[in-house]
Scaffold this motif. Structure first.
Motif, short mmCIF file in Angstrom:
data_model
loop_
_atom_site.label_atom_id
_atom_site.label_comp_id
_atom_site.label_asym_id
_atom_site.label_seq_id
_atom_site.Cartn_x
_atom_site.Cartn_y
_atom_site.Cartn_z
N UNK A 165 0.77 -1.35 -0.19
CA UNK A 165 0.18 -0.14 -0.13
C UNK A 165 0.85 1.15 0.10
N UNK A 166 0.22 2.44 -0.52
CA UNK A 166 0.90 3.60 -0.48
C UNK A 166 1.58 4.02 0.97
N UNK A 167 2.49 4.64 1.36
CA UNK A 167 2.87 4.99 2.71
C UNK A 167 3.20 6.67 2.76
N UNK A 168 2.19 6.96 3.59
CA UNK A 168 2.30 8.62 3.84
C UNK A 168 3.15 8.80 5.16
N UNK A 169 4.32 9.56 5.42
CA UNK A 169 4.79 9.97 6.72
C UNK A 169 4.01 11.20 6.99
N UNK A 170 3.08 11.09 7.98
CA UNK A 170 1.93 12.10 7.90
C UNK A 170 2.27 13.19 9.13
N UNK A 171 3.02 12.86 10.14
CA UNK A 171 3.65 13.79 11.10
C UNK A 171 5.07 13.53 11.52
N UNK A 172 5.54 14.50 10.71
CA UNK A 172 7.20 14.30 11.12
C UNK A 172 7.62 15.56 11.73
N UNK A 173 8.57 15.19 12.70
CA UNK A 173 9.29 16.06 13.73
C UNK A 173 10.74 15.82 13.91
#
Length: 411
Positions: free
Chosen positions: A263-271
């Motif tokens: 499935x597609x991957x989204x790095x949704x909340x990067x800090x």
């Protein structure tokens, strides 16, 4: 355009035939082809679009927020808007629909893709749910999904449907309505119910399952959901790195493990902070509360290096479709951490310039090509939206994978 050896999945070729208004080939003309918007989603939280779009604030406050958003728009093409239930609908039946619609419209008008975050979460759940039975809570949650997904259709068509389910049934920091029903339904059960309701309300929406837990527990949960027929479109992975950059080894290990679902991957909340690191012994990041967490020149340089490496690793991976940095600016961020691309006064940090260079230069396409005697040209470029310019005339087109036919454009 650089680094193409690792970016075959981000590149396509296209053949275009240029004709004039009468249908005659535009032969022997030099044509500029410029990428104007990536297909890949480079994003940030854009909560400030809410007051800006609705003019909520003093002229000074709005001018500051508009400056911040101008810097956002100069680099990024994707935004996350806040739908935390206790803030979106603090009083039952009085949601902030108009304000969020105005923000979503403001962003869409600027060609920014918009995601809503989240529809279901145990943290920041509406406090008035606590007065209800579990059956009533479940109905209220369904009603909330139906109302908001329907109200925002066409403005927000991507949703973090349900957030942080790995911990949801065992969350014990404080009582809340969503943990109550997740205990009753189970993890897979509550996800299946919420995805089904969201898909029913907007069949064309892109639906994410989102979590900070990147252990095998999240993999097991995803597998259970897929086995149960849950229509997960995208796996959302949070990467809050307040205690230090994951590094190449961990990033690639996480990518390998979550890629096997296909499935597609989204790095949704990067800090990644540009200040000191949170102590390693802190287990729940929310427990680290300090009065001031400054950004420093030394840590800003480190942040830029780490951001550049992380973005490059993710952009090089064929299943990653999006990276969202959780903060654009250090003014009022989560936990007070200096994790933005901009300082508190909106001045850009080295990380802003580093990521802008990647997006706008290294991973962009701006070429000049000459049409042949038949008005035909071919080129190769990064996937996305393009503007074609010749002698002051312009035409727009999209470059995507799998296109083999010659496209005719009128100048």
């Amino acid at each position: 355009m650089g680094q193409t050896q690792d970016l075959a999945h981000r590149i396509a070729s296209k053949t275009i035939k240029l004709v004039d208004a009468a249908g005659n080939p535009v032969a022997g003309k030099e044509v500029e082809l410029n990428l104007t918007n990536h297909k890949f989603l480079f994003g940030c939280g854009a909560f400030d679009a809410v007051p800006v779009a609705s003019k909520l604030g003093t002229p000074e406050q709005l001018a500051f927020l508009e400056q911040k958003l101008d810097l956002f728009l100069d680099v990024f093409n994707s935004a996350t808007l806040p739908f935390y239930w206790d803030r979106f609908e603090p009083e039952r039946g009085k949601p902030l629909t108009k304000e969020l619609q105005a923000a979503a419209r403001w962003l869409k008008d600027k060609n920014v893709a918009v995601k809503g975050h989240p529809l279901v979460w145990h943290t920041l759940a509406a406090p008035w749910l606590l007065d209800m039975s579990n059956e009533e809570i479940l109905k209220a949650q369904f009603d909330r999904i139906e109302r908001d997904v329907t109200d925002f259709k066409g403005l927000v068509d991507t949703w973090d449907v349900i957030n942080e389910v790995v911990i949801m049934p065992i969350f014990d920091k404080y009582d809340n309505g969503i943990t109550r029903i997740s205990k009753e339904l189970g993890r897979v059960g509550i996800i299946k119910e919420m995805f089904a309701k969201t898909k029913e309300c907007n069949p064309n929406a892109t639906l994410l399952l989102n979590d900070f837990n990147t252990s095998i527990n999240y993999e097991i949960l995803i597998d259970g959901c897929l086995q149960a027929g849950v229509p997960i479109d995208v796996i959302g992975i949070q990467s809050h790195q307040h205690q230090g950059y994951w590094g190449r080894e961990k990033l690639e290990e996480v990518l390998d493990r979550f890629s096997h679902f296909g499935l597609p991957l989204h790095f949704t909340e990067n800090t990644i902070t540009s200040g000191h690191l949170m102590p390693a012994e802190i287990e729940d990041l929310n427990d680290y509360q300090i009065p001031d967490w400054p950004s420093t020149p030394e840590h800003e340089e480190r942040q830029a290096r780490e951001m550049e490496e992380m973005y490059t690793i993710l952009f090089n991976h064929p299943l990653v479709e999006s990276i969202t940095n959780w903060e654009i600016n250090d003014e009022g961020p989560w936990l007070g951490a200096p994790a933005g691309f901009l300082r508190k006064d909106n001045s850009p940090k080295p990380s802003y310039h580093a990521i802008k260079k990647l997006i706008k230069e290294d991973w962009s396409t701006n070429v000049t090509v000459k049409t042949d005697d038949n008005g035909v040209l071919s080129f190769e470029g990064i996937l996305g939206e393009y503007e074609l310019v010749s002698e002051g005339k312009k035409a727009s087109f999209t470059l995507d994978k799998g296109e083999t036919e010659t496209v005719q454009l009128v100048l």
